[in-house]
Design a protein around this motif. Structure first.
Motif, PDB file in Angstrom:
ATOM      1  N   PHE A 165     -10.647  34.606  13.185  1.00 32.62           N
ATOM      2  CA  PHE A 165     -11.989  34.765  13.738  1.00 32.62           C
ATOM      3  C   PHE A 165     -13.119  35.200  12.959  1.00 32.62           C
ATOM      4  O   PHE A 165     -14.243  34.765  13.003  1.00 32.62           O
ATOM      5  CB  PHE A 165     -11.882  35.519  15.061  1.00 32.62           C
ATOM      6  N   PHE A 170     -10.962  29.337  14.133  1.00 38.01           N
ATOM      7  CA  PHE A 170      -9.962  29.428  15.447  1.00 38.01           C
ATOM      8  C   PHE A 170      -8.667  29.098  15.014  1.00 38.01           C
ATOM      9  O   PHE A 170      -8.493  27.856  14.999  1.00 38.01           O
ATOM     10  CB  PHE A 170     -11.019  28.768  16.507  1.00 38.01           C
ATOM     11  N   ILE A 172      -5.668  28.274  16.596  1.00 39.61           N
ATOM     12  CA  ILE A 172      -4.733  28.214  17.708  1.00 39.61           C
ATOM     13  C   ILE A 172      -3.334  28.011  17.184  1.00 39.61           C
ATOM     14  O   ILE A 172      -2.525  27.978  18.060  1.00 39.61           O
ATOM     15  CB  ILE A 172      -5.315  27.204  18.494  1.00 39.61           C
ATOM     16  N   GLY A 226     -11.505  18.271   5.452  1.00 41.36           N
ATOM     17  CA  GLY A 226     -12.406  18.858   6.522  1.00 41.36           C
ATOM     18  C   GLY A 226     -11.908  18.401   7.923  1.00 41.36           C
ATOM     19  O   GLY A 226     -12.828  18.565   8.741  1.00 41.36           O
ATOM     20  N   ALA A 227     -10.678  18.811   8.014  1.00 40.71           N
ATOM     21  CA  ALA A 227      -9.804  18.514   9.287  1.00 40.71           C
ATOM     22  C   ALA A 227     -10.423  19.641  10.306  1.00 40.71           C
ATOM     23  O   ALA A 227      -9.699  20.755   9.501  1.00 40.71           O
ATOM     24  CB  ALA A 227      -8.651  18.037   9.211  1.00 40.71           C
ATOM     25  N   VAL A 230      -9.046  23.600  14.596  1.00 44.02           N
ATOM     26  CA  VAL A 230      -8.432  23.530  16.299  1.00 44.02           C
ATOM     27  C   VAL A 230      -7.386  22.456  16.535  1.00 44.02           C
ATOM     28  O   VAL A 230      -6.528  22.561  16.949  1.00 44.02           O
ATOM     29  CB  VAL A 230      -9.755  23.582  17.093  1.00 44.02           C
ATOM     30  N   ILE A 231      -7.936  21.396  16.190  1.00 42.38           N
ATOM     31  CA  ILE A 231      -6.864  20.108  16.246  1.00 42.38           C
ATOM     32  C   ILE A 231      -5.681  20.222  15.489  1.00 42.38           C
ATOM     33  O   ILE A 231      -4.877  20.070  16.036  1.00 42.38           O
ATOM     34  CB  ILE A 231      -7.801  18.964  15.989  1.00 42.38           C
ATOM     35  N   GLN A 445     -19.153  36.581  21.521  1.00 40.74           N
ATOM     36  CA  GLN A 445     -19.881  35.514  21.267  1.00 40.74           C
ATOM     37  C   GLN A 445     -19.577  34.908  19.785  1.00 40.74           C
ATOM     38  O   GLN A 445     -19.452  35.509  19.016  1.00 40.74           O
ATOM     39  CB  GLN A 445     -21.380  35.620  21.267  1.00 40.74           C
ATOM     40  N   LEU A 447     -17.588  33.577  18.210  1.00 39.99           N
ATOM     41  CA  LEU A 447     -16.359  33.673  17.400  1.00 39.99           C
ATOM     42  C   LEU A 447     -15.585  32.595  16.791  1.00 39.99           C
ATOM     43  O   LEU A 447     -15.319  32.448  15.610  1.00 39.99           O
ATOM     44  CB  LEU A 447     -15.141  34.290  18.197  1.00 39.99           C
ATOM     45  N   ALA A 448     -15.898  31.648  17.596  1.00 37.40           N
ATOM     46  CA  ALA A 448     -15.168  30.055  17.124  1.00 37.40           C
ATOM     47  C   ALA A 448     -16.612  29.182  16.922  1.00 37.40           C
ATOM     48  O   ALA A 448     -17.647  29.440  17.602  1.00 37.40           O
ATOM     49  CB  ALA A 448     -14.299  29.419  18.093  1.00 37.40           C
ATOM     50  N   LYS A 449     -16.244  28.237  16.025  1.00 35.12           N
ATOM     51  CA  LYS A 449     -17.655  27.206  15.744  1.00 35.12           C
ATOM     52  C   LYS A 449     -17.121  26.041  16.437  1.00 35.12           C
ATOM     53  O   LYS A 449     -15.994  25.521  16.502  1.00 35.12           O
ATOM     54  CB  LYS A 449     -17.815  27.224  14.226  1.00 35.12           C
ATOM     55  N   GLY A 450     -18.314  25.371  16.725  1.00 32.69           N
ATOM     56  CA  GLY A 450     -18.063  23.907  17.220  1.00 32.69           C
ATOM     57  C   GLY A 450     -17.566  22.901  16.162  1.00 32.69           C
ATOM     58  O   GLY A 450     -17.137  23.185  14.986  1.00 32.69           O
ATOM     59  N   TRP A 451     -17.303  21.702  16.611  1.00 31.08           N
ATOM     60  CA  TRP A 451     -17.118  20.622  15.548  1.00 31.08           C
ATOM     61  C   TRP A 451     -17.949  20.421  14.111  1.00 31.08           C
ATOM     62  O   TRP A 451     -17.399  19.904  13.278  1.00 31.08           O
ATOM     63  CB  TRP A 451     -17.073  19.214  16.343  1.00 31.08           C
ATOM     64  N   ASN A 452     -19.173  20.743  14.641  1.00 29.17           N
ATOM     65  CA  ASN A 452     -19.926  20.426  13.298  1.00 29.17           C
ATOM     66  C   ASN A 452     -19.982  21.813  12.337  1.00 29.17           C
ATOM     67  O   ASN A 452     -20.896  22.106  11.518  1.00 29.17           O
ATOM     68  CB  ASN A 452     -21.456  20.261  13.720  1.00 29.17           C
TER      69      ASN A 452
END
Lengths: 453, 427
Positions: A165, A170, A172, A226-227, A230-231, A445, A447-452
């Protein structure tokens, strides 16, 4: 909508005259590489007094956390009451005798939460008996021992998530990393007839390597292709368990002789973690190891150049890259370290708890619980340790609760997730308890970033 | 010691070489396909016994019409096709048709693998296709839910929780009402509830959306597991015994050979999934709602200036997505085996998420992604029953490995909607 408008980000600049932008963290571009000390605000005294005064009435970190726990326990109580058979039966004549319903609900909640307490902290009855010499003191320590036993792996995986974090990732994948750690530790632990002490160290190292490699794989996929982590980490979880581990522990030479179910040989006694309070209680060295790991992570993040780079990447990757920090190296190292920490969590189960063998479900759900632990600990090592102890207590208590009042063990999962939801939504807690608006940075707030990214 | 400025310059140079030099993305991929193809030709070819035939049956009846292929020759042949496409890419051809070439390479590699695995056996192609679609349905609906939310700027990692809640509500209320239709509606509402929690916390209370999604999954797992232990497990007959939807044979169309059994003999949920993909796909591009959704997802401030109520659009889309994912959950219970089991969604929500990214946030792309993962899953269960030399546990990894490969760059650099995951706060 008023509560949304006071949110920081567009708020006033840091009164300490620090660089503009986000105030609380070392978010500014590390133009001066003079070490982490440059990031600490200068006027510490004023801040400290401010916190003390505001603490009681403002929605700061502490009050929001405490109230989040209270809220979650309250919702948990409602869930327990509404699923209790006596409560449901008395509800059929609720309008005739509403008192019955409340009495039944009170009884259900009371017995359940009393069991939660006696199963995780101390049972007053046992304490009384031990005081008068009717039972041994070790049975008084038993709940605490259970809490510590549950907490240790959670702290390990919690640190794995928390460290990532702080670098803006992120993770997981603590679940899979812990599984690989358990596998590494188990394999090293039973393959060789170890001498004392060396066996424990070797098996632990095996666990760290197993978890670390699995974490490194996710870091490599991010750095190289660049994968999004999270996935990839979720998929690596499913590859590690049940697929890979089930195959592994049914192989000849790994499977326990005389067994048909997926279970490996047991770890050599010399490679098992020593118990802390004598052999009767389950608490073992693991809790000390993970607290030590938390101190190392704390030092890493606060005092080392590497940790400074991690935090810089986490705050603003573009600024960090401009300042000459290699993002790819950071991704690799962070995921490696995270994997090592989760591996420690997984190893501590195989080496510490009976049956000391690898099975597909040996790590339980410590990886996913680690996410909630790290979130409650707000990505900080000390916070993670405290959160791990709390959730360890919840899980230990939930076991007792299931025994004494037949409340399914999942109630601890519900309470855990609710605590984190409330902690992550300070505006919600603020609205419920009508607290004054917070002045410090947002909680939970960004902590993790979106897909971009 | 190199100063920060110099490091930056050399980084930029290195990057530009990586982008514009000889080793472009298609060349790198070409090299990979070449190596993998040669590997397939040699290993799969040699592992196959000479003279054995691989039978791919097309009929639904055993022993019906099918293709008998000399396994060894075709295993080598398909491997070489894969290697050839790789070599062509490496030599600089087909750069414009990178996607199609990649598809050819992957398909021929899979066929080479299949020729080896099926040698001396038969693989029912129609059954495989049926299973693919069947297993893809929850993924299709799940990723469609993601499309709705994310095109309007709200990341939905809670698909897994929505599927699970949908499956649970479908089984519970379907059993109580003894009606699969009630189960379907209840499943949609259950998924919609999780969607609503996600929407309120993400839009109103600005909670980090990825974190929120993960925690909501844990929450759904806890609640369904708790209620399962408390009510369903002790009284299966009353609470976990829902009727299931029968397969509907569409007249005439169902009798077409091969296509009929695959496409026109499915349950209502499968048809619903396909219809929803078409509807959402058209609606996103052709209707006012679609334009607003995309505007809010790409540039909320501009949309707000034009009088679009950003938060309202997001609320509506996320809750609608929850309803759809809930139907996807129903596909696991009332659309399939009926009974609910703890954690029965088993990561499908996350695979749906991967299908969404793989499909570049478009409904048709998500459909294709979902079908790909459905195929990997169906293939896995078919090969396990063929007594493959590959351990069944490794075959169960197939969908997950496919996901990693897909996300790791077969589709190139994907771009999410610009405002995806960013809460909108009026300044």
């Amino acid at each position: 909508m008023s509560s949304d408008e006071e949110r920081p980000g567009g708020g006033p600049a840091d009164p300490d005259g620090g660089a503009p932008g986000t105030g609380t963290e070392t978010a500014t571009a590390p133009a001066k590489r003079s070490g982490p000390r440059a990031a600490v605000p200068g006027d510490a005294k004023r801040t400290r007094t401010g916190i003390v005064i505001d603490a009681l009435t403002t929605a700061n970190t502490f009050t929001v956390t405490v109230l989040a726990i209270v809220l979650a326990l309250a919702v948990g109580a409602v869930v327990i009451a509404l699923s209790d058979q006596a409560v449901l039966d008395s509800m059929k004549y609720f309008f005739a005798r509403p008192g019955d319903t409340f009495a039944a609900a009170g009884h259900a909640i009371g017995t359940a939460y009393a069991a939660l307490f006696t199963g995780s902290i101390v049972d007053p009855e046992t304490l009384n008996e031990a005081w008068w010499g009717m039972t041994s003191w070790s049975s008084v320590l038993s709940p605490i021992s259970e809490t510590l036993t549950y907490a240790a792996p959670l702290i390990g995986t919690g640190l794995a998530v928390a460290l990532a974090f702080r670098a803006g990732m992120f993770n997981i994948g603590a679940q899979g990393q812990a599984m690989m750690g358990a596998i590494g530790a188990g394999l090293v632990g039973f393959m060789v007839p170890w001498p004392p002490v060396i066996g424990v160290i070797a098996a632990l190292l095996g666990g760290l390597v197993g978890g670390g490699l699995w974490g490194l794989l996710a870091g490599w996929l991010k750095a190289k292709f660049g994968a999004h982590e999270v996935i990839t980490t979720i998929m690596l979880n499913y590859i590690a368990a049940p697929s890979f581990v089930t195959w592994l522990v049914t192989q000849h030479g790994v499977q326990q002789p005389g067994r048909n179910d997926p279970i490996s040989k047991a770890v050599e006694p010399n490679a098992q973690l020593p118990h802390l309070f004598g052999s009767g209680l389950r608490a073992n060295l693991a809790i000390i190891l993970v607290v030590g790991a938390a101190l190392v992570v704390s030092w890493l993040l606060r005092r080392s150049t590497l940790g400074f780079e991690f935090r810089a990447v986490g705050s603003n990757p573009n600024a960090a890259r401009t300042a000459g920090i290699s993002l790819n190296r950071t991704y690799l190292l962070v995921m490696l370290f995270a994997g090592v920490l989760a591996g420690l969590g997984g190893a501590s189960i195989v080496l510490g708890n009976t049956p000391n063998a690898i099975t597909p479900s040996v790590v339980g759900s410590i990886g996913f619980d680690g996410i909630t632990v790290a979130l409650l600990g707000r990505g900080r090592p000390v916070g993670t340790v405290l959160a791990g102890l709390l959730f360890g207590a919840l899980q230990a208590g939930a076991g007792q609760m299931q025994v004494t009042s037949q409340v399914p063990i999942e109630v601890s999962t519900i309470i855990q997730s609710l605590i984190v939801i409330f902690v992550a939504a300070p505006a919600l807690v603020r609205a419920i308890f009508r607290l004054r608006a917070q002045r410090v940075g947002a909680l939970g707030q960004n902590l993790a970033k979106g897909w971009n990214g | 010691m190199v100063g920060p400025g110099q490091v930056m310059v050399s980084d930029v140079v290195a990057e530009s070489v990586a982008v514009h030099g000889f080793w472009t993305r298609s060349r790198k991929s070409g090299l990979v396909y070449l190596i993998v193809g040669l590997f397939a030709a040699v290993v799969f070819g040699l592992a196959t016994k000479a003279g054995e035939t691989a039978t791919f049956t097309l009929s639904t009846k055993p022993g019906g019409a099918g293709l008998d292929l000399p396994a060894r020759a075709f295993a080598i042949g398909f491997g070489l096709v894969c290697a050839l496409t790789g070599a062509a890419l490496l030599a600089g051809y087909f750069r414009r048709h990178f996607g199609a070439t990649t598809a050819v390479a992957i398909v021929s590699f899979v066929l080479s693998f299949l020729c080896w695995q099926v040698a001396g056996n038969d693989l029912p192609l129609v059954g495989l296709a049926q299973q693919t679609l069947f297993l893809a349905v929850p993924l299709i609906l799940g990723s469609l839910a993601g499309v709705l939310g994310e095109r309007s700027g709200v990341i939905n990692v809670a698909i897994e929780g929505q599927l699970l809640t949908g499956a649970f509500c479908g089984a519970l209320f379907g059993s109580i009402a003894a009606s699969a239709w009630v189960g379907l509606v209840a499943a949609a509402i259950g998924g919609g509830l999780i969607g609503a929690i996600l929407a309120v916390l993400a839009i109103r209370y600005l909670v980090d959306q990825v974190v929120l999604g993960v925690v909501l999954n844990v929450f759904a797992m806890g609640v369904t597991g708790y209620l399962y232990d408390r009510f369903m497990q002790p009284n299966t007959q009353a609470y976990n015994n829902p009727p299931t939807f029968p397969a509907i044979h569409i007249p005439l169309l169902a009798d077409i050979p091969v296509i009929g059994p695959v496409l026109f003999q499915n349950t209502i949920i499968t048809y619903l999934a396909i219809v929803l993909v078409v509807v959402v796909s058209l609606a996103l591009t052709k209707t006012r709602w679609g334009l607003r959704t995309r505007a809010v997802g790409e540039h909320p401030t501009a949309a707000d200036t034009l009088g679009i109520r950003v938060r309202l659009v997001r609320y509506r889309n996320v809750i609608m997505g929850g309803l759809i994912a809930g139907i996807g959950g129903a596909a696991l219970t009332v659309g399939s085996v009926g009974q609910f089991g703890k954690d029965m969604s088993n990561g499908r929500g996350f695979i749906a998420l991967a299908a969404l990214i793989f499909g570049r946030w478009s409904p048709t792309g998500a459909l294709l992604g979902a079908l790909l993962f459905g195929f990997a899953d169906a293939l896995q269960s078919n090969l396990s029953s063929l007594n493959s030399v590959v351990p069944s546990q490794f075959l169960t990894m197939l969908p997950y490995i496919a996901t990693i490969l897909a996300v790791a760059g077969l589709v190139g650099k994907v771009r999410a909607p610009a405002a995806d995951g960013k809460p909108y706060v009026k300044s």
